[in-house]
Design an enzyme around this catalytic site. Structure first.
Site, PDB file in Angstrom:
ATOM      1  N   ASP A 158       0.857  -1.189   0.000  1.00  0.00           N
ATOM      2  CA  ASP A 158       0.000   0.000   0.000  1.00  0.00           C
ATOM      3  C   ASP A 158       0.890   1.235   0.000  1.00  0.00           C
ATOM      4  OD1 ASP A 158      -2.356  -1.433   0.038  1.00  0.00           O
ATOM      5  OD2 ASP A 158      -2.493  -1.450   2.230  1.00  0.00           O
ATOM      6  N   ASP A 172      -7.122  -1.478  -4.436  1.00  0.00           N
ATOM      7  CA  ASP A 172      -8.214  -1.139  -3.515  1.00  0.00           C
ATOM      8  C   ASP A 172      -9.151  -0.109  -4.142  1.00  0.00           C
ATOM      9  OD1 ASP A 172      -7.037  -2.774  -1.582  1.00  0.00           O
ATOM     10  OD2 ASP A 172      -5.897  -1.123  -0.719  1.00  0.00           O
TER      11      ASP A 172
END
Length: 199
Positions: A158, A172
């Site tokens: 991330d 995401d």
């Protein structure tokens, strides 16, 4: 899965959601003529969107690991938006880190369901939505399979870090955008097979 198949029909069923192929008001307002090519084009859109979302996510994560990991974060808009590399063993936005294997299985199941439902897909908006879901699921699943600490337990990369919010990635984002689009299409009464209904 059963509910999704109820909406668009099983892959072996000649009709989806009770729509008659010969009815002109069925899939996207078209009759039976040209339905097969039309359906194939929708499937092509689904996989094209999925491939684009997957490639964008994969390339961005490779760059982040190579250039940003173990380095200071990069400010994009001051403290409001930064690029900061972290490893996330949980679900989207860092939730549920104790259930990595479960999330891996769920992601794999989502991919199988989308691939199965694609065979009866006649709606362009649904093709885009499912393509975003598929590309996002594939992006994070790739991390879970191939990244440390091990197969099916890998941590997702991330790097998008808004202020006062969880750090996330492009996969995401694709999943969330696809989910929002599906909710909007459902509210409008548009089914994946192109039929429009009003409750």
């Amino acid at each position: 899965m059963a509910e999704a198949e109820r909406i668009i029909g099983t892959p072996d069923s000649p009709e989806g959601a009770g729509a008659e192929p010969e009815q002109s008001s069925g899939r996207d307002g078209q009759g039976s003529t040209g339905e097969r090519p039309r359906g194939k084009r929708r499937i092509a859109v689904l996989f094209a969107v999925a491939a684009f979302a997957y490639a964008l996510d994969l390339i961005s994560k490779m760059i982040v690991v190579a250039k940003l990991e173990h380095h200071d974060s990069i400010e994009i808009f001051g403290d409001w938006l930064k690029l900061e590399a972290i490893r996330n063993a949980g679900a989207a936005f860092g939730f549920g880190e104790a259930f990595t294997v479960i999330f891996t299985v769920i992601a794999a199941a989502v991919i199988v369901v989308i691939a199965r439902l694609a065979r009866k897909l006649y709606s362009l908006p649904w093709a885009i939505a499912l393509g975003l879901l598929l590309g996002g699921a594939l992006g994070n699943l790739t991390n879970r399979i191939f990244r440390s600490p091990g197969v099916f337990e890998g941590a997702v990369v991330d790097f998008i870090a808004p202020k006062h919010f969880a750090v996330f990635n492009l996969a995401d984002s694709a999943i969330v955008c696809g989910g929002i689009l599906i909710v909007l299409l459902s509210f409008r009464g548009l089914d994946p097979d192109g039929t429009v209904h009003k409750d």
